[in-house]
Design an enzyme around this catalytic site. Structure first.
Site, short mmCIF file in Angstrom:
data_model
loop_
_atom_site.label_atom_id
_atom_site.label_comp_id
_atom_site.label_asym_id
_atom_site.label_seq_id
_atom_site.Cartn_x
_atom_site.Cartn_y
_atom_site.Cartn_z
N LYS A 36 37.18 -16.11 28.36
CA LYS A 36 38.14 -16.75 29.27
C LYS A 36 39.25 -17.37 28.44
CE LYS A 36 37.48 -20.89 31.49
NZ LYS A 36 38.72 -21.68 31.41
N ASP A 63 42.64 -17.48 33.02
CA ASP A 63 42.44 -18.62 33.93
C ASP A 63 43.71 -19.45 34.00
OD1 ASP A 63 41.36 -20.78 35.32
OD2 ASP A 63 40.22 -21.55 33.62
N LYS A 65 45.24 -20.22 37.15
CA LYS A 65 45.22 -20.97 38.42
C LYS A 65 46.60 -21.05 39.07
CE LYS A 65 41.34 -23.98 37.03
NZ LYS A 65 41.21 -23.74 35.58
N ASP A 68 51.94 -21.37 43.96
CA ASP A 68 53.39 -21.49 44.20
C ASP A 68 53.68 -20.77 45.52
OD1 ASP A 68 56.24 -21.70 43.84
OD2 ASP A 68 55.91 -21.75 41.68
N THR A 123 36.72 -29.44 40.23
CA THR A 123 35.53 -30.31 40.12
C THR A 123 35.93 -31.72 39.68
OG1 THR A 123 35.20 -29.21 38.00
CG2 THR A 123 33.70 -28.61 39.77
N ARG A 215 31.84 -25.29 25.47
CA ARG A 215 31.32 -26.05 24.32
C ARG A 215 29.88 -25.76 23.91
NH1 ARG A 215 33.97 -31.26 26.89
NH2 ARG A 215 33.50 -29.92 28.67
O1 C5P Z 1 33.04 -26.59 27.56
P1 C5P Z 1 32.64 -26.29 28.98
O2 C5P Z 1 31.41 -25.40 29.08
O3 C5P Z 1 32.53 -27.56 29.83
O4 C5P Z 1 33.86 -25.44 29.55
C1 C5P Z 1 33.94 -25.04 30.91
C2 C5P Z 1 35.18 -24.24 31.14
O5 C5P Z 1 35.29 -23.95 32.52
C3 C5P Z 1 36.49 -24.94 30.73
O6 C5P Z 1 37.38 -23.93 30.27
C4 C5P Z 1 36.99 -25.52 32.04
O7 C5P Z 1 38.40 -25.61 32.08
C5 C5P Z 1 36.50 -24.49 33.05
N1 C5P Z 1 36.33 -25.01 34.42
C6 C5P Z 1 35.45 -26.03 34.72
N2 C5P Z 1 35.33 -26.46 36.03
C7 C5P Z 1 36.06 -25.89 36.99
C8 C5P Z 1 36.94 -24.85 36.70
C9 C5P Z 1 37.05 -24.43 35.38
O8 C5P Z 1 34.77 -26.55 33.84
N3 C5P Z 1 35.90 -26.29 38.24
#
Ligand code: C5P
Length: 236
Positions: A36, A63, A65, A68, A123, A215
């Site tokens: 992603k 990603d 998003k 517009d 979220t 992460r």
């Molecule tokens: O590091 P981590 O596992 O928390 O990363 C989650 C990824 O998913 C990040 O790139 C974050 O921007 C994305 N994301 C999220 N919650 C959402 C939409 C996207 O954590 N509702």
């Protein structure tokens, strides 16, 4: 139109520049995980980073998003179409006409196109913000399901949601409506800034189609091992 897809683990490459991203992907040798690319990397490196990662044989979820007016989103998707990505997204809050325009812009002359999914509510938006700041008085779950239904009606393939919402989304929009779920951790004690987290095994049990993992893989001392652990726990 429903596009065939297989369950997979998508690695969120939240790195500040292309060099760090390519160094990270080189750790995987001949393995080619689905990645992603988000706004941070895309805005710093531009479309070139997408082309480079694609040329190495990875599937890409871009990603960005989009949100517009329909005409602008149609044009933006037309530009992204040239990048040969595998998945992209828009905000469902842009409305049905905007989502329909996104599908139009993304569809190639032969009728094929990448998967396109919608963000329902971020979220990071709490029920309090929904009600008092955005002035949306309906409960969060009702809003998420209604936005998911709008996305389906507009011809999108699925939504980004929590694994905990997957069952309800599938009930409301059908089993073939894709759920892409972030908020994944190996242990429910490691939250970072995610409010509600799920393990890969639980996401599998709850019926997620794709898990997005950042992460727990990118910050692991053994990223390849962490990725394989996600794959085996999620897919088997
Ligand atoms: O590091 P981590 O596992 O928390 O990363 C989650 C990824 O998913 C990040 O790139 C974050 O921007 C994305 N994301 C999220 N919650 C959402 C939409 C996207 O954590 N509702």
């Amino acid at each position: 139109m429903s596009i065939k897809h297989e369950k997979d683990v998508i690695i969120a490459c939240d790195f500040p520049d292309g060099e760090k991203t390519l160094d990270f992907l080189a750790l995987f040798g001949s393995e080619r995980p689905f990645v992603k690319i988000g706004m941070e990397l895309f805005y710093s490196e531009g479309p070139d980073i997408v082309k480079k990662i694609k040329a190495r044989g990875h599937k890409i979820f871009l990603d960005l998003k989009l949100h517009d007016i329909p005409n602008t989103v149609r044009g933006a998707m037309r530009s992204l179409r040239a990048l040969d990505i595998d998945m992209c997204n828009v905000h469902a809050a842009g409305g049905r006409a905007m989502m329909e325009a996104a599908v139009e812009g993304l569809t190639r002359h032969d009728g094929s196109r990448p998967l396109i999914i919608a963000v329902t509510q971020l979220t990071s938006t709490s029920p309090e913000v929904l009600q008092h700041e955005l002035l949306i008085s309906r409960p969060m779950d009702e809003v998420v399901m209604s936005y998911a239904q709008n996305a389906r009606a507009a011809g999108l393939d699925g939504v980004v949601c929590s694994p905990l919402e997957v069952k309800h989304v599938h009930e409301v929009c059908g089993e073939d409506f894709i759920t892409v779920t972030p908020g994944i951790r190996f242990s429910c004690c490691d939250m970072d800034d995610q409010a509600r987290v799920t393990t890969p095994a639980l996401a599998r049990e709850l019926g997620s189609d794709y898990i997005v993992v950042g992460r727990p893989i990118t910050a692991s001392p053994d990223p390849v091992g962490a990725y394989r652990r996600c794959l085996s726990n999620f897919i088997g």
